[in-house]
Design a protein around this motif. Structure first.
Motif, PDB file in Angstrom:
ATOM      1  N   ASP A 194      31.912  44.818  44.338  1.00  0.00           N
ATOM      2  CA  ASP A 194      30.911  45.779  43.893  1.00  0.00           C
ATOM      3  C   ASP A 194      29.541  45.530  44.516  1.00  0.00           C
ATOM      4  O   ASP A 194      28.512  45.619  43.856  1.00  0.00           O
ATOM      5  CB  ASP A 194      30.796  45.746  42.358  1.00  0.00           C
ATOM      6  N   GLY A 195      29.532  45.143  45.777  1.00  0.00           N
ATOM      7  CA  GLY A 195      28.266  44.957  46.459  1.00  0.00           C
ATOM      8  C   GLY A 195      27.661  43.584  46.286  1.00  0.00           C
ATOM      9  O   GLY A 195      26.671  43.256  46.921  1.00  0.00           O
ATOM     10  N   ASP A 196      28.179  42.774  45.379  1.00  0.00           N
ATOM     11  CA  ASP A 196      27.648  41.430  45.197  1.00  0.00           C
ATOM     12  C   ASP A 196      28.084  40.546  46.352  1.00  0.00           C
ATOM     13  O   ASP A 196      29.188  40.660  46.859  1.00  0.00           O
ATOM     14  CB  ASP A 196      28.162  40.826  43.880  1.00  0.00           C
ATOM     15  N   TRP A 295      34.266  40.009  34.916  1.00  0.00           N
ATOM     16  CA  TRP A 295      34.210  39.466  36.269  1.00  0.00           C
ATOM     17  C   TRP A 295      32.938  39.953  36.972  1.00  0.00           C
ATOM     18  O   TRP A 295      32.279  39.199  37.686  1.00  0.00           O
ATOM     19  CB  TRP A 295      35.454  39.891  37.037  1.00  0.00           C
ATOM     20  N   GLY A 296      32.591  41.221  36.748  1.00  0.00           N
ATOM     21  CA  GLY A 296      31.377  41.765  37.337  1.00  0.00           C
ATOM     22  C   GLY A 296      30.136  41.039  36.862  1.00  0.00           C
ATOM     23  O   GLY A 296      29.220  40.756  37.649  1.00  0.00           O
ATOM     24  N   GLU A 297      30.089  40.717  35.561  1.00  0.00           N
ATOM     25  CA  GLU A 297      28.950  39.965  35.015  1.00  0.00           C
ATOM     26  C   GLU A 297      28.870  38.575  35.625  1.00  0.00           C
ATOM     27  O   GLU A 297      27.794  38.083  35.965  1.00  0.00           O
ATOM     28  CB  GLU A 297      29.086  39.863  33.487  1.00  0.00           C
ATOM     29  N   LEU A 298      30.027  37.946  35.777  1.00  0.00           N
ATOM     30  CA  LEU A 298      30.055  36.602  36.359  1.00  0.00           C
ATOM     31  C   LEU A 298      29.593  36.632  37.811  1.00  0.00           C
ATOM     32  O   LEU A 298      28.868  35.738  38.270  1.00  0.00           O
ATOM     33  CB  LEU A 298      31.470  36.033  36.252  1.00  0.00           C
ATOM     34  N   CYS A 299      29.983  37.674  38.535  1.00  0.00           N
ATOM     35  CA  CYS A 299      29.620  37.784  39.955  1.00  0.00           C
ATOM     36  C   CYS A 299      28.113  37.877  40.151  1.00  0.00           C
ATOM     37  O   CYS A 299      27.581  37.431  41.163  1.00  0.00           O
ATOM     38  CB  CYS A 299      30.303  38.997  40.580  1.00  0.00           C
ATOM     39  N   LEU A 302      27.109  34.380  40.262  1.00  0.00           N
ATOM     40  CA  LEU A 302      27.685  33.667  41.402  1.00  0.00           C
ATOM     41  C   LEU A 302      27.075  34.096  42.735  1.00  0.00           C
ATOM     42  O   LEU A 302      27.121  33.351  43.715  1.00  0.00           O
ATOM     43  CB  LEU A 302      29.202  33.891  41.447  1.00  0.00           C
ATOM     44  N   SER A 303      26.494  35.293  42.767  1.00  0.00           N
ATOM     45  CA  SER A 303      25.981  35.822  44.034  1.00  0.00           C
ATOM     46  C   SER A 303      24.716  35.122  44.512  1.00  0.00           C
ATOM     47  O   SER A 303      24.223  35.417  45.595  1.00  0.00           O
ATOM     48  CB  SER A 303      25.698  37.324  43.889  1.00  0.00           C
ATOM     49  N   CYS A 304      24.186  34.183  43.716  1.00  0.00           N
ATOM     50  CA  CYS A 304      22.933  33.520  44.086  1.00  0.00           C
ATOM     51  C   CYS A 304      23.160  32.343  45.036  1.00  0.00           C
ATOM     52  O   CYS A 304      22.205  31.707  45.481  1.00  0.00           O
ATOM     53  CB  CYS A 304      22.210  33.031  42.832  1.00  0.00           C
ATOM     54  N   GLY A 305      24.399  32.019  45.340  1.00  0.00           N
ATOM     55  CA  GLY A 305      24.685  30.873  46.188  1.00  0.00           C
ATOM     56  C   GLY A 305      24.278  31.092  47.634  1.00  0.00           C
ATOM     57  O   GLY A 305      24.010  32.217  48.069  1.00  0.00           O
ATOM     58  N   GLU A 306      24.229  30.001  48.395  1.00  0.00           N
ATOM     59  CA  GLU A 306      23.909  30.060  49.814  1.00  0.00           C
ATOM     60  C   GLU A 306      25.001  30.831  50.551  1.00  0.00           C
ATOM     61  O   GLU A 306      26.147  30.907  50.101  1.00  0.00           O
ATOM     62  CB  GLU A 306      23.805  28.636  50.370  1.00  0.00           C
ATOM     63  N   ASN A 307      24.644  31.446  51.670  1.00  0.00           N
ATOM     64  CA  ASN A 307      25.603  32.187  52.476  1.00  0.00           C
ATOM     65  C   ASN A 307      26.817  31.318  52.813  1.00  0.00           C
ATOM     66  O   ASN A 307      26.677  30.185  53.254  1.00  0.00           O
ATOM     67  CB  ASN A 307      24.942  32.652  53.780  1.00  0.00           C
ATOM     68  N   GLY A 308      28.003  31.868  52.597  1.00  0.00           N
ATOM     69  CA  GLY A 308      29.229  31.116  52.842  1.00  0.00           C
ATOM     70  C   GLY A 308      29.852  30.553  51.580  1.00  0.00           C
ATOM     71  O   GLY A 308      30.981  30.058  51.607  1.00  0.00           O
ATOM     72  N   SER A 309      29.135  30.626  50.461  1.00  0.00           N
ATOM     73  CA  SER A 309      29.712  30.173  49.189  1.00  0.00           C
ATOM     74  C   SER A 309      30.961  30.988  48.900  1.00  0.00           C
ATOM     75  O   SER A 309      31.022  32.200  49.164  1.00  0.00           O
ATOM     76  CB  SER A 309      28.699  30.351  48.052  1.00  0.00           C
ATOM     77  N   THR A 310      31.976  30.339  48.341  1.00  0.00           N
ATOM     78  CA  THR A 310      33.287  30.984  48.227  1.00  0.00           C
ATOM     79  C   THR A 310      33.935  30.694  46.885  1.00  0.00           C
ATOM     80  O   THR A 310      33.835  29.586  46.352  1.00  0.00           O
ATOM     81  CB  THR A 310      34.234  30.489  49.346  1.00  0.00           C
TER      82      THR A 310
END
Length: 317
Positions: A194-196, A295-299, A302-310
């Motif tokens: 969803d864009g995150d 899951w959307g709320e959790l994302c 989670l989207s605040c991580g450094e690029n490449g976070s998985t």
């Protein structure tokens, strides 16, 4: 060891019976006592399933008991699916106007009174059938792997089946293992939600296909450990409890959890991961529509991580 399909099926049914989404199936709202009784009976049976599956190869009576349980569990699944489908059709009928509603009223399959009676009858029959199955388990002297206190809640099943990041010996599939490691550490591989900006590496399949074992191998691989700044292993289960997931990542204890709102916990998670390249394995994730909002709320956190976070997710189909 015997095929654990029955245990997985019972766990899945329990997850659905315990889900808040069941309240959306309007036809089930008046059956709260029957559904609660079904859930409790499944929990009692669940405690002895491991022992039953180990003994079925030597005792044909136990094997037949498990087959009966499997059949009954599938029937419960069918009833829940029917209630969910009728609820969806009812919602669509509301959008289509009064003409469709009049047709539905005079239809045996869609008349609200007939449908409610039919589903209520099925649920009550399933309750009786499960109670007989539960009573029959005493004939086989099966050992429970839960305490009586644990059997009162679904948390016991989560505890008993919870996986860890500790890696067993794994033979074969070398090419597949190395390919996954390379893809996990490849900055350009990943699927957003969803864009995150959350990279998700998903491994799909039914139980027993080695999804968790592969995840353990990847999690412990030296290349992965040097590539990511933070690593977390989280057991999810059929019940997508966002608060418990945050607790696992942030290292919180239950007493702390009780005092915090979900919004505050999500902010705590965001602060912990912000600017860090992380790898989170979420093991035993079940694909359910009612989980998507959580899951959307959790994302969002989670989207605040450094690029490449998985996020790595062995998924149940």
């Amino acid at each position: 060891m015997a095929d654990p399909f029955t245990s997985a099926l019972v766990r899945h049914v329990l997850g659905r019976l315990a889900s808040e989404a069941i309240e959306e199936y309007g036809l089930l709202r008046g059956l709260k006592n029957d559904l609660s009784a079904l859930e409790n009976t499944f929990k009692l049976i669940q405690g002895v399933l491991h022992d039953a599956e180990m003994k079925q190869t030597k005792d044909k009576r136990v094997e037949e008991w498990l087959k009966t349980l499997k059949s009954a569990s599938l029937e419960v699944e069918n009833v829940l699916d029917e209630a969910k489908t009728v609820a969806m059709i009812k919602s669509l009928a509301g959008e289509m106007g009064n003409k469709y509603k009049r047709r539905a009223f005079f239809s045996y399959h869609m008349n609200p009174l007939m449908v409610r009676f039919r589903i209520a009858h099925k649920v009550k029959n399933m309750r009786k059938k499960l109670e007989v199955i539960d009573a029959n388990r005493s004939r086989f002297q099966l050992t429970s792997n839960t305490t009586s206190e644990d059997s009162a809640g679904i948390a016991s099943e989560i505890s008993n089946r919870e996986t860890s990041s500790l890696m067993p010996k794994i033979c074969g599939r070398d090419e597949e293992k190395e390919k996954i490691v390379d893809e996990i550490c490849n900055q350009e591989i990943g699927i957003g939600h969803d864009g995150d900006d959350v990279r998700v590496y998903a491994k799909w399949g039914m139980g027993g296909t080695g999804k968790t074992t592969l995840a353990q191998y990847v999690y412990n691989h030296e290349k992965v450990k040097t590539h990511f700044e933070l690593e977390f292993w989280v057991y999810v289960s059929a019940v997508f409890d966002i608060r418990r997931i945050i607790k696992s990542i942030c290292g919180l204890v239950d007493k702390q959890l009780d005092k915090m709102s979900t919004d505050y916990l999500l902010k705590q998670l965001k602060n912990k991961l912000k600017g860090k390249k992380y790898f989170i394995v979420m093991d035993d994730v079940w694909i359910e529509n009612e989980h998507m909002e959580k899951w959307g709320e959790l994302c969002k956190a989670l989207s605040c991580g450094e690029n490449g976070s998985t996020v790595g997710a062995p998924l149940w189909l």
